[in-house]
Design a protein around this motif. Sequence first.
Motif, PDB file in Angstrom:
ATOM      1  N   ASN A  28       0.800  -1.226   0.000  1.00  0.00           N
ATOM      2  CA  ASN A  28       0.000   0.000   0.000  1.00  0.00           C
ATOM      3  C   ASN A  28       0.834   1.277   0.000  1.00  0.00           C
ATOM      4  OD1 ASN A  28       0.999   0.003   2.597  1.00  0.00           O
ATOM      5  ND2 ASN A  28      -0.991  -0.109   3.610  1.00  0.00           N
ATOM      6  N   CYS A 247      -7.460  -0.897  -1.818  1.00  0.00           N
ATOM      7  CA  CYS A 247      -8.615  -1.559  -1.225  1.00  0.00           C
ATOM      8  C   CYS A 247      -8.768  -1.189   0.245  1.00  0.00           C
ATOM      9  CB  CYS A 247      -8.477  -3.077  -1.345  1.00  0.00           C
ATOM     10  SG  CYS A 247      -8.211  -3.649  -3.040  1.00  0.00           S
ATOM     11  N   ARG A 248     -10.010  -0.978   0.668  1.00  0.00           N
ATOM     12  CA  ARG A 248     -10.351  -0.807   2.076  1.00  0.00           C
ATOM     13  C   ARG A 248     -11.692  -1.488   2.313  1.00  0.00           C
ATOM     14  NH1 ARG A 248     -10.892   4.936   5.065  1.00  0.00           N
ATOM     15  NH2 ARG A 248      -8.631   4.693   5.346  1.00  0.00           N
TER      16      ARG A 248
END
Length: 398
Positions: A28, A247-248
């Motif tokens: 990330n 992405c979360r």
Amino acid sequence: MKQLLLILVFLSVCFADDWPYFLGQDLNGISKETQISKNWKVKQPQKLWEVKIGDGYSGITVVGDLVYTAYGKNREEYCIAVKNGEVVWKKVIGPYFYSRIGSGPRTTPTIHEGRLYIVGAYGDFHCLDAKTGKTLWNFNILRKFKTKNLKWGMCSSPVIYKHMLLYNVGGNNGNSIVALDQKTGNTLWQSGSDSASYATPTIAKICGEDQAIFFTGNGLYTVDPNNGKYLWSFSWPVYKNAATPICRGDYVFLSSSYGQGAGALLHIKKNGNKYNVRQIWKNRRFKNHYTTSILWQDHLYGFHNNIFTCVNFNNGGNTWVQRGFKKGLLIATNDGHAVVLGQAGNLALVKLNPQRYIELGTYKPFGKNTNCLVIPTLANGMLYVRDNERLICLDISN
């Protein structure tokens, strides 16, 4: 005293922050480092060493005291390991890739359990001993899966999942996405028929299960990384996709430049065995050309082409913009700071703040006439940066 020393050694091993993959340990772009100088106006980075290399867009990975990258020179591409400014080993990984917009290898070395995985711009896939550079296995992935190279060369870096290497080779006969055995290079599964792109995939837990998200030349293509089973997709008609999806939870952000490019947020919902993919927002003022953005708290920080920009993750609204970096790249720390590197070699330490741009100091490690298009790396208090000629180590610890 001996027991105390053992405890200290244990703590140093546990908290050492390597950067073994493209975008770091968690894929990330956010380092676990917190012990860095928070004010470069008071304490500037200190250059520890510099190594002459060559052309390329290969990122920098770090495990322990070894630093890895790849470059092109003298009609060949090389992967190197550096320790304290000295080259430990150098390995030819393929023929030199020439391009009028930038030559040399594009992929970043992936380090896992003592092995290094690297793909040359013409598709030569290598597994090397990370300490010695000895070849463990290699083959040309384009020839193996009977597909063609991209116009600007192979750029995607291999991603680790359990005992597998995941890669978007771009085959059009059920072999677009492939999983290879880390130890042998043997094919474990194949999936999809999307064209390849320049983006490195990511792994995330969505709808309660592990998913491998590939930003292909057709859009998002998502599979179960255990077996390659197709899960869901999202059409995105921009074949030059380069930024890794973010992405979360059950939300996925994607962005690209050119033509129809934009930034967009998707919500993924599972109903029985089927997935519903809904676009929450789309913002044409947040086109990530090739640099993956950073998601910090509820905001995205990244580059809309050549403008540093902050965008609200939940609604897509722009909150501020900052010029002066040209094309830029950035990484962040776990305590809300970012290191931004501009194309002209200007480094800036920035406090991540959604209301305004806050600069905490600048530094120029390269001098004049440089071209920086490689994401920085932060590991164990050291910041690593490169251009098309040099690899530099900077001490930014506090």
